[in-house]
Design a protein around this motif. Structure first.
Motif, PDB file in Angstrom:
ATOM      1  N   ALA A 230      26.550  28.944  18.590  1.00  0.00           N
ATOM      2  CA  ALA A 230      27.164  29.629  19.726  1.00  0.00           C
ATOM      3  C   ALA A 230      28.071  28.672  20.505  1.00  0.00           C
ATOM      4  O   ALA A 230      27.801  27.477  20.570  1.00  0.00           O
ATOM      5  N   PRO A 231      29.124  29.210  21.110  1.00  0.00           N
ATOM      6  CA  PRO A 231      30.031  28.347  21.880  1.00  0.00           C
ATOM      7  C   PRO A 231      29.365  27.675  23.075  1.00  0.00           C
ATOM      8  O   PRO A 231      29.815  26.630  23.527  1.00  0.00           O
ATOM      9  N   ASN A 232      28.274  28.276  23.599  1.00  0.00           N
ATOM     10  CA  ASN A 232      27.575  27.642  24.735  1.00  0.00           C
ATOM     11  C   ASN A 232      26.424  26.752  24.290  1.00  0.00           C
ATOM     12  O   ASN A 232      25.636  26.288  25.100  1.00  0.00           O
ATOM     13  N   SER A 233      26.332  26.481  22.980  1.00  0.00           N
ATOM     14  CA  SER A 233      25.305  25.591  22.449  1.00  0.00           C
ATOM     15  C   SER A 233      25.849  24.174  22.397  1.00  0.00           C
ATOM     16  O   SER A 233      26.763  23.873  21.618  1.00  0.00           O
ATOM     17  N   SER A 234      25.285  23.287  23.209  1.00  0.00           N
ATOM     18  CA  SER A 234      25.771  21.909  23.274  1.00  0.00           C
ATOM     19  C   SER A 234      25.668  21.213  21.924  1.00  0.00           C
ATOM     20  O   SER A 234      26.615  20.587  21.454  1.00  0.00           O
ATOM     21  N   ASN A 235      24.511  21.331  21.262  1.00  0.00           N
ATOM     22  CA  ASN A 235      24.355  20.592  20.005  1.00  0.00           C
ATOM     23  C   ASN A 235      25.288  21.120  18.925  1.00  0.00           C
ATOM     24  O   ASN A 235      25.749  20.370  18.073  1.00  0.00           O
ATOM     25  N   SER A 236      25.622  22.419  18.968  1.00  0.00           N
ATOM     26  CA  SER A 236      26.564  22.982  17.990  1.00  0.00           C
ATOM     27  C   SER A 236      27.979  22.471  18.239  1.00  0.00           C
ATOM     28  O   SER A 236      28.701  22.116  17.298  1.00  0.00           O
ATOM     29  N   GLN A 237      28.378  22.429  19.494  1.00  0.00           N
ATOM     30  CA  GLN A 237      29.705  21.889  19.832  1.00  0.00           C
ATOM     31  C   GLN A 237      29.824  20.430  19.390  1.00  0.00           C
ATOM     32  O   GLN A 237      30.866  20.006  18.877  1.00  0.00           O
ATOM     33  N   ARG A 238      28.752  19.660  19.582  1.00  0.00           N
ATOM     34  CA  ARG A 238      28.790  18.253  19.177  1.00  0.00           C
ATOM     35  C   ARG A 238      28.929  18.120  17.655  1.00  0.00           C
ATOM     36  O   ARG A 238      29.584  17.222  17.167  1.00  0.00           O
ATOM     37  N   LEU A 239      28.286  19.032  16.891  1.00  0.00           N
ATOM     38  CA  LEU A 239      28.403  18.976  15.426  1.00  0.00           C
ATOM     39  C   LEU A 239      29.854  19.175  14.989  1.00  0.00           C
ATOM     40  O   LEU A 239      30.332  18.505  14.073  1.00  0.00           O
ATOM     41  N   LYS A 240      30.546  20.096  15.644  1.00  0.00           N
ATOM     42  CA  LYS A 240      31.968  20.324  15.333  1.00  0.00           C
ATOM     43  C   LYS A 240      32.786  19.062  15.622  1.00  0.00           C
ATOM     44  O   LYS A 240      33.614  18.625  14.808  1.00  0.00           O
ATOM     45  N   GLU A 241      32.520  18.439  16.767  1.00  0.00           N
ATOM     46  CA  GLU A 241      33.244  17.206  17.122  1.00  0.00           C
ATOM     47  C   GLU A 241      32.934  16.085  16.134  1.00  0.00           C
ATOM     48  O   GLU A 241      33.839  15.334  15.731  1.00  0.00           O
ATOM     49  N   VAL A 242      31.682  15.965  15.732  1.00  0.00           N
ATOM     50  CA  VAL A 242      31.284  14.930  14.771  1.00  0.00           C
ATOM     51  C   VAL A 242      32.006  15.139  13.439  1.00  0.00           C
ATOM     52  O   VAL A 242      32.484  14.182  12.824  1.00  0.00           O
ATOM     53  N   ALA A 243      32.109  16.394  13.003  1.00  0.00           N
ATOM     54  CA  ALA A 243      32.806  16.698  11.743  1.00  0.00           C
ATOM     55  C   ALA A 243      34.264  16.269  11.810  1.00  0.00           C
ATOM     56  O   ALA A 243      34.800  15.667  10.868  1.00  0.00           O
ATOM     57  N   GLU A 244      34.906  16.558  12.918  1.00  0.00           N
ATOM     58  CA  GLU A 244      36.322  16.196  13.074  1.00  0.00           C
ATOM     59  C   GLU A 244      36.493  14.675  13.070  1.00  0.00           C
ATOM     60  O   GLU A 244      37.386  14.137  12.403  1.00  0.00           O
ATOM     61  N   ARG A 245      35.621  13.986  13.778  1.00  0.00           N
ATOM     62  CA  ARG A 245      35.728  12.521  13.833  1.00  0.00           C
ATOM     63  C   ARG A 245      35.418  11.877  12.492  1.00  0.00           C
ATOM     64  O   ARG A 245      35.914  10.802  12.190  1.00  0.00           O
ATOM     65  N   ALA A 246      34.566  12.536  11.712  1.00  0.00           N
ATOM     66  CA  ALA A 246      34.172  11.968  10.415  1.00  0.00           C
ATOM     67  C   ALA A 246      35.228  12.219   9.335  1.00  0.00           C
ATOM     68  O   ALA A 246      35.036  11.805   8.193  1.00  0.00           O
ATOM     69  N   GLY A 247      36.310  12.916   9.695  1.00  0.00           N
ATOM     70  CA  GLY A 247      37.418  13.034   8.755  1.00  0.00           C
ATOM     71  C   GLY A 247      37.705  14.419   8.215  1.00  0.00           C
ATOM     72  O   GLY A 247      38.564  14.575   7.343  1.00  0.00           O
ATOM     73  N   CYS A 248      36.993  15.442   8.729  1.00  0.00           N
ATOM     74  CA  CYS A 248      37.278  16.799   8.263  1.00  0.00           C
ATOM     75  C   CYS A 248      38.500  17.337   9.003  1.00  0.00           C
ATOM     76  O   CYS A 248      38.527  17.367  10.235  1.00  0.00           O
ATOM     77  N   ARG A 249      39.486  17.795   8.239  1.00  0.00           N
ATOM     78  CA  ARG A 249      40.747  18.226   8.853  1.00  0.00           C
ATOM     79  C   ARG A 249      40.603  19.538   9.610  1.00  0.00           C
ATOM     80  O   ARG A 249      41.351  19.819  10.545  1.00  0.00           O
TER      81      ARG A 249
END
Length: 324
Positions: A230-249
């Motif tokens: 969910a967009p209001n889920s902190s841990n879910s938002q962090r997973l998206k950010e982690v994916a982007e930083r780890a190199g996923c376009r």
């Protein structure tokens, strides 16, 4: 008979662990169990976990979700506090109204509450690393008198923070933060204030850490990444950010298969999928199924850790269980 066009191949790398953590399982089970033992309605203050599918399914069984206790009528029905925790004023209000409370606060959040209280009793100013407005942060700050806790959200906040007494300082953190972001903030605080006292064991929960580690393994290997949450889920938002930083376009946060924008996934050959700690596995399966209708899907699981953590239900529910 002519067959239809061949579906393009798609390699799906499924992150493990993903989805429900022990605290979420305990919170959802608390509502389910209360509905079974006491019957509906069961009142729940705030979304029990940040997932629309979970909330709607519990609502259909008789759970009534409210944001504040003032919305709960005079009743003998159970009132459940969500996994995120609540300020001290909430149980005090409930006690004053003689409400029957079941506290489903995640034990790892309760641990942070206790740490903050101990530091305060020892005369330390408490720094909370977290996101303003998140229910967990509101709950943690609300354990202590107003002004006792200073919220630090970013590295810039940590660099600008001016304590009352640098020799009497401690920090705690929200449990669902980015491990890397939090590490940078904590290192800054330690460098600026060498006497600052931290938790004996890191506050960021095991489930947050493990899910982020799995994403770091998968993200560099795929053309796109879906985080179910969910967009209001902190841990879910962090997973998206982690994916982007780890190199996923291309990383997206989706609640359900119906939210997929297929224009975003046209020419991909590989896809990573994970789920936030409040997202049920059925939603992951739903999304894999949607891709399987359009692609020749081959699923491989990429594991970062084995999880065997279990938290017992709140005591009244355990006692009822034992009595049956």
């Amino acid at each position: 008979m002519a067959s239809g066009p061949a579906r393009p191949p798609l390699k799906v790398l499924l992150c493990s662990p993903r989805g429900f953590c022990a605290g979420v399982v305990r919170a959802i089970d608390s509502v389910e169990r209360a509905l079974t033992v006491y019957g509906p309605p069961v009142y729940v203050r705030h979304e029990i976990v940040h997932n629309r599918y979970v909330v709607e399914s519990l609502r259909a069984k008789g759970a009534i979700f409210v944001e504040e206790l003032s919305e709960v009528p005079a009743t003998s029905a159970p009132v459940i506090f969500s996994a995120h925790g609540v300020p001290r004023s909430v149980p005090e209000e409930a006690q004053g109204r003689n409400l029957f409370v079941l506290d489903a606060t995640c034990p790892l959040v309760t641990k942070v509450h206790r740490e903050a209280e101990i530091h305060h009793r020892r005369g330390r100013e408490v720094v909370l690393v977290g996101h303003a407005g998140h229910p967990e942060v509101i709950g943690t700050m609300g354990q202590l008198p107003a002004g006792s806790v200073s919220l630090v959200e970013t590295l810039a906040d940590a660099q600008a923070f001016a304590p009352r007494d640098p020799a009497q300082l401690a920090y705690v953190t929200q449990t669902t933060l980015s491990v890397d972001d939090t590490s940078a903030i904590v290192e800054c605080l330690k460098a600026r204030f060498p006497a600052i006292v931290g938790p004996h064991k890191e506050d960021i929960c095991y489930a947050t850490t493990n899910r982020q580690d799995a994403v770091k393994r998968v993200a560099p290997r795929v053309d796109a990444m879906i985080v179910v949450g969910a967009p209001n889920s902190s841990n879910s938002q962090r997973l998206k950010e982690v994916a982007e930083r780890a190199g996923c376009r291309h990383a997206v946060l989706l609640q359900r298969a119906g939210d997929i924008d297929w224009n975003d996934f046209g020419a991909i050959g590989s896809l990573g999928i994970t789920a936030g700690a409040s997202a049920p596995e059925i939603l992951v399966e739903e999304i894999i199924g949607a891709f399987a209708e359009r692609y020749d899907v081959n699923v491989e699981t990429v594991s970062a850790a084995e999880e065997a953590v279990f938290f017992p239900l709140p005591r009244p529910l355990r006692e009822d269980q034992a009595a049956e």
